[in-house]
Design a protein around this motif. Structure first.
Motif, short mmCIF file in Angstrom:
data_model
loop_
_atom_site.label_atom_id
_atom_site.label_comp_id
_atom_site.label_asym_id
_atom_site.label_seq_id
_atom_site.Cartn_x
_atom_site.Cartn_y
_atom_site.Cartn_z
N UNK A 107 0.63 -0.54 0.34
CA UNK A 107 -0.24 0.25 0.06
C UNK A 107 0.82 1.48 -0.13
N UNK A 108 0.81 1.89 -0.68
CA UNK A 108 1.59 3.31 -0.97
C UNK A 108 1.22 3.94 0.33
N UNK A 109 2.29 4.60 0.67
CA UNK A 109 2.75 5.89 1.99
C UNK A 109 2.28 7.30 1.31
N UNK A 110 2.48 7.49 0.17
CA UNK A 110 2.29 9.16 0.17
C UNK A 110 0.71 9.94 0.10
N UNK A 111 0.84 10.72 0.04
CA UNK A 111 -0.33 11.15 -0.13
C UNK A 111 -0.37 13.26 -0.71
N UNK A 112 -1.42 13.37 -0.62
CA UNK A 112 -1.13 14.88 -1.83
C UNK A 112 -2.18 15.94 -0.68
N UNK A 113 -1.33 16.88 -0.67
CA UNK A 113 -2.27 17.72 0.33
C UNK A 113 -2.01 18.91 -0.67
N UNK A 114 -2.47 20.48 -0.40
CA UNK A 114 -2.56 21.51 -0.70
C UNK A 114 -2.69 22.65 -0.17
N UNK A 115 -2.91 23.95 -0.30
CA UNK A 115 -3.52 25.22 0.06
C UNK A 115 -3.20 26.54 -0.38
N UNK A 116 -3.45 27.33 -0.39
CA UNK A 116 -3.96 28.72 -1.00
C UNK A 116 -3.68 29.81 -0.13
N UNK A 117 -2.69 31.17 -0.75
CA UNK A 117 -2.59 32.11 -0.45
C UNK A 117 -3.03 32.84 -0.96
#
Length: 116
Positions: free
Chosen positions: A1-11
């Protein structure tokens, strides 16, 4: 199972603050909608927009609904807006990595990068 992940934010670079209340959609390379979130007071999503359990290599697209945010904050100007929906298409090659794709936004410009 992958351990990566995707996050984002906006400034909001025009005002020098995070951008709360901005709707973000995530699509896979085939155009299927995978997730939707709204930024919190810190301009981030409360959880990863693509968590480890769903994480896979491939092409993705984040769509930031910037126009709604710019209207709500009084920065929209005239219609039609110069920026309304901002699509960012990018690839994920490493299933074990944390990918962070932020948006730096103003009414007439935006930029992005792979953050940490």
């Amino acid at each position: 199972m992958p351990t990566g992940f995707l996050t984002t934010h906006v400034l909001d670079t025009a005002r020098g603050v995070p951008a709360p209340g901005l709707r973000i959609e995530l699509f896979d390379g085939a155009g299927q909608k995978l997730a939707e979130a709204v930024t919190n007071a810190d301009g981030r999503t409360d959880t990863p927009i693509l968590p480890s359990k769903d994480f896979a290599t491939g092409t993705y697209e984040l769509v930031f609904h910037a126009g709604d945010y710019l209207r709500a904050t009084g920065q929209a100007g005239g219609e039609p807006l110069f920026l309304d929906r901002v699509p960012l298409r990018f690839g994920i090659a490493d299933p074990e990595a944390h990918y962070h794709v932020p948006l730096l936004l103003s009414p007439f410009a935006y930029s992005t990068y792979r953050g940490s």
